[in-house]
Design a protein around this motif. Structure first.
Motif, mmCIF file in Angstrom:
data_model
loop_
_atom_site.group_PDB
_atom_site.id
_atom_site.type_symbol
_atom_site.label_atom_id
_atom_site.label_comp_id
_atom_site.label_asym_id
_atom_site.label_seq_id
_atom_site.Cartn_x
_atom_site.Cartn_y
_atom_site.Cartn_z
ATOM 1 N N ILE A 222 0.857 -1.186 0.000
ATOM 2 C CA ILE A 222 0.000 0.000 0.000
ATOM 3 C C ILE A 222 0.889 1.230 0.000
ATOM 4 O O ILE A 222 1.832 1.327 0.793
ATOM 5 N N ALA A 223 0.606 2.167 -0.884
ATOM 6 C CA ALA A 223 1.325 3.436 -0.950
ATOM 7 C C ALA A 223 0.323 4.575 -0.798
ATOM 8 O O ALA A 223 -0.788 4.509 -1.346
ATOM 9 N N ALA A 232 3.325 21.159 2.949
ATOM 10 C CA ALA A 232 3.895 19.960 3.558
ATOM 11 C C ALA A 232 3.490 18.726 2.761
ATOM 12 O O ALA A 232 2.377 18.630 2.243
ATOM 13 N N ILE A 233 4.415 17.771 2.660
ATOM 14 C CA ILE A 233 4.188 16.533 1.915
ATOM 15 C C ILE A 233 4.479 15.359 2.832
ATOM 16 O O ILE A 233 5.508 15.323 3.513
ATOM 17 N N ASN A 234 3.576 14.394 2.855
ATOM 18 C CA ASN A 234 3.776 13.169 3.619
ATOM 19 C C ASN A 234 3.501 11.982 2.716
ATOM 20 O O ASN A 234 2.482 11.940 2.025
ATOM 21 N N ALA A 235 4.416 11.022 2.705
ATOM 22 C CA ALA A 235 4.275 9.833 1.877
ATOM 23 C C ALA A 235 4.650 8.611 2.708
ATOM 24 O O ALA A 235 5.516 8.679 3.594
ATOM 25 N N SER A 236 4.007 7.510 2.441
ATOM 26 C CA SER A 236 4.289 6.273 3.163
ATOM 27 C C SER A 236 4.153 5.088 2.217
ATOM 28 O O SER A 236 3.425 5.143 1.221
ATOM 29 N N TYR A 237 4.873 4.026 2.580
ATOM 30 C CA TYR A 237 4.833 2.781 1.796
ATOM 31 C C TYR A 237 4.849 1.613 2.770
ATOM 32 O O TYR A 237 5.720 1.533 3.648
ATOM 33 N N TRP A 238 3.898 0.712 2.625
ATOM 34 C CA TRP A 238 3.782 -0.476 3.474
ATOM 35 C C TRP A 238 3.799 -1.723 2.613
ATOM 36 O O TRP A 238 3.206 -1.745 1.533
ATOM 37 N N ARG A 239 4.480 -2.744 3.105
ATOM 38 C CA ARG A 239 4.549 -3.995 2.358
ATOM 39 C C ARG A 239 4.527 -5.177 3.317
ATOM 40 O O ARG A 239 5.217 -5.166 4.346
ATOM 41 N N ARG A 240 3.741 -6.186 2.974
ATOM 42 C CA ARG A 240 3.724 -7.418 3.747
ATOM 43 C C ARG A 240 4.760 -8.371 3.157
ATOM 44 O O ARG A 240 4.642 -8.820 2.023
ATOM 45 N N ILE A 241 5.771 -8.668 3.967
ATOM 46 C CA ILE A 241 6.865 -9.511 3.503
ATOM 47 C C ILE A 241 6.481 -10.975 3.565
ATOM 48 O O ILE A 241 6.808 -11.763 2.661
ATOM 49 N N SER A 242 5.820 -11.367 4.646
ATOM 50 C CA SER A 242 5.344 -12.733 4.818
ATOM 51 C C SER A 242 4.117 -12.696 5.711
ATOM 52 O O SER A 242 3.621 -11.619 6.070
ATOM 53 N N ASP A 243 3.629 -13.876 6.094
ATOM 54 C CA ASP A 243 2.458 -13.915 6.955
ATOM 55 C C ASP A 243 2.726 -13.302 8.318
ATOM 56 O O ASP A 243 1.804 -12.824 8.981
#
Length: 357
Positions: A222-223, A232-243
């Motif tokens: 999810i980005a 102001a700028i805010n950005a994030s990145y989430w990733r599921r590596i495994s269970d």
């Protein structure tokens, strides 16, 4: 009389303009349904996977704490809590809290040894509309706060209206009003905006700021990005590596030093940025979180369940540039930490509907 009434209503039901609008809306709704869109969440929680689940900002504490909670019933939910703290500059020495919850109503209150009172009341009008109120009263002048939230959750959008310390007693509206809207436009992409209106007093003019946001959800990532007021700028990145493992990155760039002078919308010129990377790993009976930011501050937190009714949390951080560290310990009987929390959907019995939040 009946024919006259029918003729009057016919102006609206058989009007070609109304009919064209109705057909256009029906066609739009059919195409909207064909996209298979789902609810994207709220603007406030657009980066919740990173900021609330992976990073430690909502979990860190200093000193030693112990929380004791007793649940008297599950349906309706009723529990009392005692929280003790030592060596912390932010937490009171003792806090007493109570919680009552049903599928439609949630009542929660706490009072500490300093006399600070916090209360929360939620009411679910229907499956889509929820009203939330928060009240905080502390000793001293101008230490009272009232917040009223109204959340409407549609099939593929969420609309929210918030008010902070609203008042009409001075002959006009003062306080802070926040309105936000997040709409799913494709199965993965959601776009939204948030408007903030504030007026501290009638002798000052109102201020308005508008922010824009976007969120994209992939299969296992999810980005999100937000363009806030004053640049102001805010950005994030989430990733599921495994269970059991997930990681995230949160980046913030303040083009203007917003809010340091001149109220909420005021700004000083300058640039300031910060980046944080963190990871979370779930073991069989424990959870480990760690993060490091661009200022050189390393933080770790371990939640360990040592018995079915006892959970211990170890937290620590180290600032490499300032050469400073803060180890902490939390003992949580019955697995309750930080504040009284309603059990999640996974811990509730199958026949119990969780309380509205």
């Amino acid at each position: 009389m009946s024919s006259e009434k029918t003729s009057f209503l016919g102006v609206f039901t058989h009007n070609p303009i109304i009919s064209a609008f109705r057909d256009t809306y029906a066609s739009f709704s059919d195409r909207r349904d064909a996209l298979g869109l789902s609810n994207p969440g709220t603007v406030e929680g657009i980066a919740r996977e990173v900021q609330r689940d992976v990073l430690l900002n909502n979990y860190m504490f200093t000193g030693m704490r112990a929380d004791l909670t007793k649940a008297f019933s599950v349906s309706p939910l009723f529990q009392l809590s005692h929280a003790f703290a030592m060596g912390s500059q932010n937490l009171p020495l003792y806090t007493f809290a109570a919680l009552f919850g049903t599928p439609k109503v949630l009542l929660q209150g706490s009072i500490d040894n300093d006399g600070s009172l916090n209360a929360r009341a939620n009411y679910r009008w229907n499956s889509s509309f929820v009203t939330k109120t928060q009240t905080s009263i502390a000793p001293g002048e101008n230490q009272a706060m009232v917040q009223i939230d109204n959340d409407y959750t549609g099939r593929d959008f969420t609309a929210t209206l918030k008010s902070l310390n609203p008042s009409l007693l001075d002959g006009g509206l003062t306080g802070i009003l926040v309105g936000s809207y997040l709409q799913a436009v494709t199965p993965g992409l959601a776009l939204g905006l948030e408007a903030i209106w504030q007026r501290q007093a009638l002798n000052t003019g109102p201020e308005l700021a508008v922010s824009y946001c976007a969120r994209y959800k992939g299969n296992d990532w999810i980005a999100s990005a937000q363009l806030l007021a004053q640049g102001a700028i805010n950005a994030s990145y989430w990733r599921r590596i495994s269970d059991k493992a997930e990681a995230g990155v949160d980046w913030n760039l303040q083009m203007m030093g917003g809010g340091r002078r001149g109220g909420l919308m005021g700004a000083d010129s300058g640039k300031e940025g910060n980046a944080t990377i963190g990871a979370k790993y779930d073991f069989r009976a424990s959870t480990f979180r760690a993060q490091i930011d661009s200022s050189g501050r390393l933080s770790c937190l371990l939640e360990k369940r040592i018995a079915p009714a006892v959970q211990v949390t170890f937290a620590g951080d180290m600032d490499h540039f300032k050469v400073r560290s803060h180890p902490s310990l939390l003992s949580s009987p019955f697995g309750i930490e930080n504040e009284v929390k309603v059990p999640s959907d996974r811990t509730l019995p199958a026949n119990i509907v969780p309380c509205p939040f």
